[in-house]
Design an enzyme around this catalytic site. Structure first.
Site, PDB file in Angstrom:
ATOM      1  N   GLY A  10     -11.193  -7.863 -11.877  1.00  0.00           N
ATOM      2  CA  GLY A  10     -11.532  -7.494 -10.506  1.00  0.00           C
ATOM      3  C   GLY A  10     -12.986  -7.048 -10.371  1.00  0.00           C
ATOM      4  O   GLY A  10     -13.760  -7.119 -11.328  1.00  0.00           O
ATOM      5  N   GLN A  11     -13.324  -6.577  -9.195  1.00  0.00           N
ATOM      6  CA  GLN A  11     -14.718  -6.242  -8.888  1.00  0.00           C
ATOM      7  C   GLN A  11     -15.230  -5.042  -9.710  1.00  0.00           C
ATOM      8  O   GLN A  11     -16.203  -5.166 -10.453  1.00  0.00           O
ATOM      9  CB  GLN A  11     -14.860  -5.907  -7.397  1.00  0.00           C
ATOM     10  CG  GLN A  11     -14.385  -7.013  -6.472  1.00  0.00           C
ATOM     11  CD  GLN A  11     -14.659  -6.679  -5.028  1.00  0.00           C
ATOM     12  OE1 GLN A  11     -15.720  -6.999  -4.503  1.00  0.00           O
ATOM     13  NE2 GLN A  11     -13.726  -6.008  -4.362  1.00  0.00           N
ATOM     14  N   ASP A  34       1.172  -6.213 -17.075  1.00  0.00           N
ATOM     15  CA  ASP A  34       1.479  -6.402 -15.656  1.00  0.00           C
ATOM     16  C   ASP A  34       2.065  -5.105 -15.086  1.00  0.00           C
ATOM     17  O   ASP A  34       3.134  -4.666 -15.519  1.00  0.00           O
ATOM     18  CB  ASP A  34       2.480  -7.562 -15.518  1.00  0.00           C
ATOM     19  CG  ASP A  34       2.767  -7.902 -14.070  1.00  0.00           C
ATOM     20  OD1 ASP A  34       2.395  -7.105 -13.174  1.00  0.00           O
ATOM     21  OD2 ASP A  34       3.374  -8.960 -13.834  1.00  0.00           O
ATOM     22  N   ALA A  58      -5.089  -2.849  -9.141  1.00  0.00           N
ATOM     23  CA  ALA A  58      -4.436  -2.361  -7.921  1.00  0.00           C
ATOM     24  C   ALA A  58      -4.067  -3.541  -7.044  1.00  0.00           C
ATOM     25  O   ALA A  58      -4.567  -4.652  -7.223  1.00  0.00           O
ATOM     26  CB  ALA A  58      -5.384  -1.432  -7.152  1.00  0.00           C
ATOM     27  N   THR A  60      -4.915  -4.730  -3.703  1.00  0.00           N
ATOM     28  CA  THR A  60      -6.034  -4.351  -2.830  1.00  0.00           C
ATOM     29  C   THR A  60      -6.084  -5.131  -1.512  1.00  0.00           C
ATOM     30  O   THR A  60      -7.017  -4.941  -0.735  1.00  0.00           O
ATOM     31  CB  THR A  60      -7.382  -4.533  -3.567  1.00  0.00           C
ATOM     32  OG1 THR A  60      -7.459  -5.885  -4.023  1.00  0.00           O
ATOM     33  CG2 THR A  60      -7.524  -3.588  -4.727  1.00  0.00           C
ATOM     34  N   ASP A 100     -10.813   5.581   0.429  1.00  0.00           N
ATOM     35  CA  ASP A 100     -11.076   6.300   1.684  1.00  0.00           C
ATOM     36  C   ASP A 100      -9.941   6.089   2.685  1.00  0.00           C
ATOM     37  O   ASP A 100      -9.820   6.846   3.636  1.00  0.00           O
ATOM     38  CB  ASP A 100     -12.402   5.827   2.287  1.00  0.00           C
ATOM     39  CG  ASP A 100     -12.471   4.319   2.489  1.00  0.00           C
ATOM     40  OD1 ASP A 100     -11.805   3.579   1.735  1.00  0.00           O
ATOM     41  OD2 ASP A 100     -13.201   3.871   3.398  1.00  0.00           O
ATOM     42  N   TYR A 123      -1.171   0.172   2.665  1.00  0.00           N
ATOM     43  CA  TYR A 123      -2.032   0.247   1.470  1.00  0.00           C
ATOM     44  C   TYR A 123      -2.422   1.700   1.192  1.00  0.00           C
ATOM     45  O   TYR A 123      -2.268   2.189   0.059  1.00  0.00           O
ATOM     46  CB  TYR A 123      -3.276  -0.620   1.691  1.00  0.00           C
ATOM     47  CG  TYR A 123      -4.394  -0.401   0.708  1.00  0.00           C
ATOM     48  CD1 TYR A 123      -4.343  -0.929  -0.575  1.00  0.00           C
ATOM     49  CD2 TYR A 123      -5.530   0.334   1.074  1.00  0.00           C
ATOM     50  CE1 TYR A 123      -5.388  -0.730  -1.474  1.00  0.00           C
ATOM     51  CE2 TYR A 123      -6.578   0.532   0.190  1.00  0.00           C
ATOM     52  CZ  TYR A 123      -6.503   0.003  -1.084  1.00  0.00           C
ATOM     53  OH  TYR A 123      -7.539   0.205  -1.962  1.00  0.00           O
ATOM     54  N   LYS A 127      -1.553   4.062  -2.061  1.00  0.00           N
ATOM     55  CA  LYS A 127      -2.610   4.653  -2.905  1.00  0.00           C
ATOM     56  C   LYS A 127      -2.422   6.177  -2.986  1.00  0.00           C
ATOM     57  O   LYS A 127      -2.632   6.773  -4.043  1.00  0.00           O
ATOM     58  CB  LYS A 127      -4.000   4.298  -2.363  1.00  0.00           C
ATOM     59  CG  LYS A 127      -4.374   2.820  -2.444  1.00  0.00           C
ATOM     60  CD  LYS A 127      -4.454   2.278  -3.879  1.00  0.00           C
ATOM     61  CE  LYS A 127      -5.629   2.831  -4.644  1.00  0.00           C
ATOM     62  NZ  LYS A 127      -5.717   2.207  -6.003  1.00  0.00           N
TER      63      LYS A 127
HETATM   64  N1  LIG Z   1     -11.939  -3.211  -2.657  1.00  0.00           N
HETATM   65  C1  LIG Z   1     -12.212  -2.117  -1.938  1.00  0.00           C
HETATM   66  O1  LIG Z   1     -12.870  -2.184  -0.880  1.00  0.00           O
HETATM   67  C2  LIG Z   1     -11.775  -0.757  -2.422  1.00  0.00           C
HETATM   68  C3  LIG Z   1     -12.057   0.371  -1.624  1.00  0.00           C
HETATM   69  C4  LIG Z   1     -11.626   1.615  -2.063  1.00  0.00           C
HETATM   70  C5  LIG Z   1     -10.944   1.752  -3.255  1.00  0.00           C
HETATM   71  N2  LIG Z   1     -10.679   0.647  -4.006  1.00  0.00           N
HETATM   72  C6  LIG Z   1      -9.915   0.822  -5.249  1.00  0.00           C
HETATM   73  O2  LIG Z   1     -10.744   0.505  -6.348  1.00  0.00           O
HETATM   74  C7  LIG Z   1      -9.972  -0.078  -7.398  1.00  0.00           C
HETATM   75  C8  LIG Z   1     -10.568  -1.414  -7.822  1.00  0.00           C
HETATM   76  O3  LIG Z   1     -10.693  -2.244  -6.677  1.00  0.00           O
HETATM   77  P1  LIG Z   1     -11.380  -3.691  -6.747  1.00  0.00           P
HETATM   78  O4  LIG Z   1     -11.872  -4.003  -5.380  1.00  0.00           O
HETATM   79  O5  LIG Z   1     -12.294  -3.757  -7.929  1.00  0.00           O
HETATM   80  O6  LIG Z   1     -10.064  -4.582  -7.014  1.00  0.00           O
HETATM   81  P2  LIG Z   1      -9.951  -6.181  -7.078  1.00  0.00           P
HETATM   82  O7  LIG Z   1     -11.285  -6.811  -7.192  1.00  0.00           O
HETATM   83  O8  LIG Z   1      -9.030  -6.584  -5.976  1.00  0.00           O
HETATM   84  O9  LIG Z   1      -9.202  -6.370  -8.481  1.00  0.00           O
HETATM   85  C9  LIG Z   1      -7.901  -5.916  -8.647  1.00  0.00           C
HETATM   86  C10 LIG Z   1      -7.554  -6.043 -10.098  1.00  0.00           C
HETATM   87  O10 LIG Z   1      -6.211  -5.611 -10.268  1.00  0.00           O
HETATM   88  C11 LIG Z   1      -5.524  -6.599 -11.011  1.00  0.00           C
HETATM   89  N3  LIG Z   1      -4.099  -6.580 -10.695  1.00  0.00           N
HETATM   90  C12 LIG Z   1      -3.519  -6.803  -9.494  1.00  0.00           C
HETATM   91  N4  LIG Z   1      -2.179  -6.725  -9.628  1.00  0.00           N
HETATM   92  C13 LIG Z   1      -1.921  -6.449 -10.925  1.00  0.00           C
HETATM   93  C14 LIG Z   1      -0.751  -6.250 -11.668  1.00  0.00           C
HETATM   94  N5  LIG Z   1       0.465  -6.352 -11.121  1.00  0.00           N
HETATM   95  N6  LIG Z   1      -0.867  -5.955 -12.984  1.00  0.00           N
HETATM   96  C15 LIG Z   1      -2.070  -5.880 -13.579  1.00  0.00           C
HETATM   97  N7  LIG Z   1      -3.222  -6.071 -12.935  1.00  0.00           N
HETATM   98  C16 LIG Z   1      -3.149  -6.349 -11.615  1.00  0.00           C
HETATM   99  C17 LIG Z   1      -6.172  -7.899 -10.583  1.00  0.00           C
HETATM  100  O11 LIG Z   1      -5.857  -8.934 -11.500  1.00  0.00           O
HETATM  101  P3  LIG Z   1      -5.911 -10.483 -11.070  1.00  0.00           P
HETATM  102  O12 LIG Z   1      -7.342 -10.900 -11.278  1.00  0.00           O
HETATM  103  O13 LIG Z   1      -4.965 -11.134 -12.005  1.00  0.00           O
HETATM  104  O14 LIG Z   1      -5.482 -10.561  -9.634  1.00  0.00           O
HETATM  105  C18 LIG Z   1      -7.631  -7.492 -10.622  1.00  0.00           C
HETATM  106  O15 LIG Z   1      -8.131  -7.476 -11.928  1.00  0.00           O
HETATM  107  C19 LIG Z   1      -8.538  -0.173  -6.848  1.00  0.00           C
HETATM  108  O16 LIG Z   1      -7.823   0.978  -7.242  1.00  0.00           O
HETATM  109  C20 LIG Z   1      -8.726  -0.120  -5.349  1.00  0.00           C
HETATM  110  O17 LIG Z   1      -7.586   0.389  -4.680  1.00  0.00           O
HETATM  111  C21 LIG Z   1     -11.096  -0.603  -3.626  1.00  0.00           C
END
Ligand SMILES: NC(=O)c1ccc[n+]([C@@H]2O[C@H](COP(=O)([O-])OP(=O)(O)OC[C@H]3O[C@@H](n4cnc5c(N)ncnc54)[C@H](OP(=O)(O)O)[C@@H]3O)[C@@H](O)[C@H]2O)c1
Length: 295
Positions: A10-11, A34, A58, A60, A100, A123, A127
């Site tokens: 992920g990001q 998983d 997560a 997301t 947030d 969501y 969280k």
């Molecule tokens: N994105 C936002 O704007 C945002 C804002 C606030 C907080 N956050 C929090 O920051 C954290 C990281 O966010 P991000 O944006 O980097 O996330 P992301 O790019 O959506 O990546 C999510 C990651 O979680 C993995 N994943 C999803 N379901 C899974 C499962 N069942 N088992 C194992 N791995 C799984 C995904 O794997 P795959 O590649 O296989 O899908 C991916 O590696 C999260 O906790 C999110 O809630 C994000």
């Protein structure tokens, strides 16, 4: 230090993996670990025997979560508690990410870590459930609340704007939601700095500096402000755009399945004072990402 890093595809996880290369990092993909498979979580952690777990995995997809509530609750709400319990049993510390979107957005000034939560969407509720499950597990943890994450690849607001901006002359973007855009890179550098501060003693460190921590880029803007700045930066770099007008619209004119807070800026005082970390401004972080995209 051995670090178990989830969500490395992920990001934030992807950016962090690069920055933690000096450590013994175990970064299983979703197939290998998983979070939907509750019963595998503790045995996996027990096998890896990490000193620190960083959970970037997560569910997301904020709008999809409205329909897909059970999966979102499993991954965001239940699994973090199981990870925290297994971390405690292994004598490991835990860094986990939250959002947030645990807030209702009615505040007029940045939210502090201690402010009451009232998520508006599924969501955010999952969280918050995850945060509570981690606290209840009784181990050493840091829950990092961040916001509006984007990167130079993947599914995020920046990439969506660049794609739509290359196709359409007029875009309508929401102007009455205010937050802090945060690049995955800026977020990863904050967490990497905290990991460095831990030395080889993450649980001792977290005993002193654990709990909830706000961490975003500095400053604030609206989605509309973010979009117009993205297009300014893209033009400056000679990227080809079709977009001529970015029309500000109210949330009410752009309904989405999930309700979102109107205001979700997070107060960074704890990050600044206790951790001695001053994050990049959202504009500087965007400049850095746009530079990378342009090359
Ligand atoms: N994105 C936002 O704007 C945002 C804002 C606030 C907080 N956050 C929090 O920051 C954290 C990281 O966010 P991000 O944006 O980097 O996330 P992301 O790019 O959506 O990546 C999510 C990651 O979680 C993995 N994943 C999803 N379901 C899974 C499962 N069942 N088992 C194992 N791995 C799984 C995904 O794997 P795959 O590649 O296989 O899908 C991916 O590696 C999260 O906790 C999110 O809630 C994000």
């Amino acid at each position: 230090m051995r670090i178990l890093l989830t969500g490395a595809t992920g990001q934030i996880g992807g950016s962090l993996k690069v920055r933690l290369s000096g450590h013994d990092v175990v970064a299983p993909d979703r197939k290998a670990f998983d979070l939907e498979q509750s019963e595998t979580i503790a045995p996996f952690i027990d096998r890896v025997r990490p000193h620190l777990i960083i959970n970037c995995a997560a569910y997301t997809a904020v709008d999809d979560a409205e329909q897909d509530r059970q999966r979102a609750a499993q991954i965001n709400g239940i699994a973090p508690g199981l990870i925290a319990a297994a971390a405690k049993a292994a004598g490991a510390g835990l860094i986990h990410f939250s959002t947030d979107y645990v807030f209702d957005g009615l505040a007029k000034q940045p939210y502090r870590e201690t402010d009451g939560c009232m998520p508006l969407n599924a969501y955010g509720r999952t969280k918050l459930q995850g945060e509570q499950a981690i606290a209840a597990a009784g181990g050493e943890y840091l829950i990092v609340r961040t916001s509006w994450i984007y990167a130079a690849a993947g599914k995020n607001f920046l990439m969506t704007m660049l794609r739509l901006g290359a196709e359409r002359p007029i875009l309508r973007v929401v102007v009455d939601q205010t937050g802090a855009p945060t690049s995955a890179n800026a977020m990863a550098s904050i967490v990497a700095a905290i990991v460095t501060q831990m030395g080889n003693a993450p649980t001792q460190y977290l005993r002193q500096h654990g709990g909830v921590l706000n961490a975003t880029c500095a400053g604030q803007t609206t989605w509309h402000g973010f979009a117009t700045t993205i297009f300014d930066e893209a033009r400056r770099r000679g990227m080809r755009l079709a977009v001529e007008t970015v029309e500000p619209v109210a949330t009410a004119q752009y309904p989405t399945p999930a309700r979102r807070p109107n205001y979700s800026v997070l107060d960074l005082t704890r990050l600044n004072r206790e951790f001695g970390i001053a994050p990049a401004s959202w504009r500087d972080a965007l400049t850095e990402v746009m530079d990378r995209l342009a090359h």
